[in-house]
Design a protein around this motif. Structure first.
Motif, short mmCIF file in Angstrom:
data_model
loop_
_atom_site.label_atom_id
_atom_site.label_comp_id
_atom_site.label_asym_id
_atom_site.label_seq_id
_atom_site.Cartn_x
_atom_site.Cartn_y
_atom_site.Cartn_z
N LEU A 46 -3.79 12.40 -0.37
CA LEU A 46 -2.65 11.51 -0.50
C LEU A 46 -2.15 11.56 -1.95
O LEU A 46 -2.82 11.07 -2.86
CB LEU A 46 -3.05 10.08 -0.12
N ARG A 47 -0.98 12.15 -2.13
CA ARG A 47 -0.34 12.23 -3.44
C ARG A 47 1.01 11.54 -3.35
O ARG A 47 1.69 11.61 -2.31
CB ARG A 47 -0.16 13.68 -3.88
N ARG A 48 1.42 10.91 -4.43
CA ARG A 48 2.69 10.16 -4.39
C ARG A 48 3.86 11.08 -4.07
O ARG A 48 4.82 10.65 -3.43
CB ARG A 48 2.89 9.43 -5.70
N GLU A 81 -9.18 4.93 -7.62
CA GLU A 81 -8.74 4.56 -8.96
C GLU A 81 -7.22 4.52 -9.08
O GLU A 81 -6.67 3.75 -9.88
CB GLU A 81 -9.28 5.56 -10.00
N ASN A 82 -6.53 5.35 -8.30
CA ASN A 82 -5.08 5.44 -8.39
C ASN A 82 -4.35 4.39 -7.56
O ASN A 82 -3.12 4.28 -7.66
CB ASN A 82 -4.61 6.83 -7.95
N TRP A 83 -5.10 3.62 -6.76
CA TRP A 83 -4.45 2.71 -5.82
C TRP A 83 -5.00 1.29 -5.87
O TRP A 83 -4.32 0.36 -5.41
CB TRP A 83 -4.59 3.25 -4.40
N ILE A 84 -6.17 1.08 -6.43
CA ILE A 84 -6.75 -0.26 -6.48
C ILE A 84 -5.82 -1.20 -7.26
O ILE A 84 -5.39 -0.90 -8.37
CB ILE A 84 -8.15 -0.23 -7.13
N GLY A 85 -5.52 -2.32 -6.67
CA GLY A 85 -4.71 -3.34 -7.34
C GLY A 85 -3.23 -3.02 -7.40
O GLY A 85 -2.46 -3.78 -8.01
N GLY A 123 2.20 -0.11 -3.13
CA GLY A 123 1.13 -0.77 -2.41
C GLY A 123 1.48 -0.97 -0.94
O GLY A 123 0.63 -0.81 -0.06
N GLU A 124 2.72 -1.32 -0.68
CA GLU A 124 3.16 -1.50 0.70
C GLU A 124 3.14 -0.18 1.46
O GLU A 124 2.74 -0.13 2.63
CB GLU A 124 4.57 -2.10 0.71
N ARG A 125 3.53 0.89 0.78
CA ARG A 125 3.52 2.20 1.45
C ARG A 125 2.09 2.66 1.75
O ARG A 125 1.82 3.25 2.80
CB ARG A 125 4.26 3.23 0.60
N LEU A 126 1.17 2.36 0.83
CA LEU A 126 -0.23 2.69 1.10
C LEU A 126 -0.73 1.93 2.31
O LEU A 126 -1.41 2.50 3.18
CB LEU A 126 -1.09 2.37 -0.12
N THR A 143 -11.07 -3.23 2.77
CA THR A 143 -9.70 -3.61 3.11
C THR A 143 -9.03 -2.54 3.97
O THR A 143 -8.31 -2.85 4.94
CB THR A 143 -8.88 -3.84 1.83
N HIS A 144 -9.27 -1.28 3.62
CA HIS A 144 -8.59 -0.18 4.31
C HIS A 144 -9.47 0.51 5.35
O HIS A 144 -9.09 1.56 5.88
CB HIS A 144 -8.08 0.82 3.28
#
Length: 293
Positions: free
Chosen positions: A26-28, A50-54, A60-63, A101-102
């Motif tokens: 998963l890359r932006r 590390e790239n997505w926590i918080g 965040g919505e897209r994740l 969470t995921h």
């Protein structure tokens, strides 16, 4: 609940991926393509927590949208399992919350170190010694206890060895046994290291314990010079690496496999072609030479 850790209330063995599942990092830069991908293009996604926590807002919505559509695995970058600095237990706790969470099926980290007084922003090789086996294994067990689940470690690409009292294969096997953890087998890293250090990649794969292998990685690399291959994740997978993936599949049976591509992102149709090649390999079908060219 069967299989639940009574101390934590968390199932230490979340549902596993199908053995023939194919995944993509998963890359932006791939968000649009992944949101528009057709059913059957990709079965799961892998991200670095590390790239997505918080992360909030639109990203965040897209994740959250993607993790609702695809099973998610996580491949960490900064635990520094072989490092000398104390483990960042607050960060491990953040990872645990992210995994829960995921509903993450698999969490893996690199069998290397990446920090000293601060983060070194590279995955550095460990010495192949009994002391390093004991040290890394102790830290892996500590992480597993803190997370309430088994993790997998990945064999990393290396360009030098600080000290080798044993082979990379013997070191890897010793850590898996001592830590009682799993292995994420990066086939491209085996190919890269075999060229850099002069060993037989098939023999390396044949020497690994099948029961420990929970996932496979493939990626592209760069041939810098004779005897120097650089793991880049920036190009298409080459046919010798596909062939090595096919050998791993025949040796161990199918395992979930993931394509890593970090930059020089091609049109999604080219990545789809590589994913289809992976599907053929996991199904035991003949390779398509140059399919990703």
């Amino acid at each position: 609940m069967p299989g639940t850790d009574l101390r934590s209330g968390v199932n230490p063995n979340p549902p596993s991926l199908p053995a023939t599942a194919v995944g993509l990092g998963l890359r932006r830069g791939l968000l649009d393509d992944l949101e528009q991908a057709l059913p059957g293009d990709v079965d799961f996604l892998e991200c670095a927590p590390e790239n997505w926590i918080g992360l909030g807002g639109v990203l965040g919505e897209r994740l959250r949208g993607l993790s609702a559509r695809y099973p998610l695995t996580c491949h960490g970058l900064s635990l520094s399992l072989g490092g000398s600095a104390p483990l960042d237990l607050a960060f491990v706790d953040q990872v645990r919350r992210f995994l829960d969470t995921h509903h993450v099926a698999l969490y893996s980290e690199h069998l290397s170190y990446c920090s000293d007084d601060g983060h070194l922003y590279d995955l550095l090789p460990l010495p192949f010694t009994d002391e390093a086996v004991r040290h890394a294994s102790s830290r892996i067990r500590q992480v597993q206890d803190r997370l309430g689940r088994r993790i997998a470690v990945e064999n990393v690409s290396t360009y030098l060895t600080p000290h080798a009292a044993m082979s990379e294969l013997a070191f890897t096997r010793a850590v898996l046994d001592e830590a009682d953890c799993d292995l994420l087998l990066d086939v491209n890293n085996v190919y890269v290291n075999a060229g850099n250090h002069g060993y037989d990649p098939v023999a390396f794969i044949d020497g690994l314990p099948a029961a420990r292998i929970v996932c496979l990685h493939v990626a592209g690399h760069h041939d810098e010079a004779d005897g120097l291959r650089i793991d880049t994740h920036g190009s298409a997978v080459i046919d010798p690496v596909w062939a090595l993936l096919a050998h791993a599949r025949n040796r161990f049976g199918p395992r979930p496999a993931l394509l890593e591509r970090d930059f020089n992102l091609p049109p999604f149709a080219e990545l789809r072609g590589e994913l289809q090649q992976m599907r053929r390999i996991l199904a035991g079908q003949p390779l398509l030479p140059g399919a990703a060219a």
